[in-house]
Scaffold this motif. Structure first.
Motif, PDB file in Angstrom:
ATOM      1  N   ILE A  25      23.096 -20.799  -8.033  1.00  0.00           N
ATOM      2  CA  ILE A  25      24.394 -21.226  -7.499  1.00  0.00           C
ATOM      3  C   ILE A  25      24.617 -20.642  -6.106  1.00  0.00           C
ATOM      4  N   SER A  26      24.269 -19.371  -5.921  1.00  0.00           N
ATOM      5  CA  SER A  26      24.436 -18.723  -4.611  1.00  0.00           C
ATOM      6  C   SER A  26      23.595 -19.394  -3.541  1.00  0.00           C
ATOM      7  N   CYS A  76      32.664 -20.517  -0.068  1.00  0.00           N
ATOM      8  CA  CYS A  76      31.280 -20.663  -0.532  1.00  0.00           C
ATOM      9  C   CYS A  76      30.531 -19.330  -0.473  1.00  0.00           C
ATOM     10  N   LEU A 102      25.359 -22.667  -2.688  1.00  0.00           N
ATOM     11  CA  LEU A 102      26.585 -22.433  -1.918  1.00  0.00           C
ATOM     12  C   LEU A 102      26.278 -21.966  -0.494  1.00  0.00           C
ATOM     13  N   THR A 103      25.252 -21.148  -0.337  1.00  0.00           N
ATOM     14  CA  THR A 103      24.862 -20.698   0.999  1.00  0.00           C
ATOM     15  C   THR A 103      24.341 -21.873   1.826  1.00  0.00           C
TER      16      THR A 103
END
Length: 79
Positions: A48-49, A11, A52-53
């Motif tokens: 998206i980042s 991720c 995912l984080t």
């Protein structure tokens, strides 16, 4: 290393790989509402980042709670 930690790592690494592979998005087509691909692809990765984080953080919290209580984390045995 437990499977949950592998997922956490993936991720966190995925956005770096996506942004460092410039050849995959260094183009203008297709455009989205008049914005060249190069720009909207990068802005999409901001979202998206973030997701995912957040997923990695939640998984890390779950893993740490499991380790404190002595119960094995889902997806793998305790180390």
């Amino acid at each position: 290393m437990t499977p949950i930690r592998v997922v956490i790592g993936l991720c966190l690494v995925a956005p770096f790989v996506a942004m460092l592979w410039v050849g995959s998005y260094a183009k203008t087509d297709p455009t989205f509402i008049g914005i060249p691909f190069f720009y909207w692809y990068q802005m999409l990765w901001v979202i998206i980042s973030t997701a995912l984080t957040m997923i990695a953080y939640r998984l890390w919290q779950h893993d740490q709670r499991s380790r404190r209580t002595g119960a094995p984390a889902k997806g793998g045995a305790a180390e």
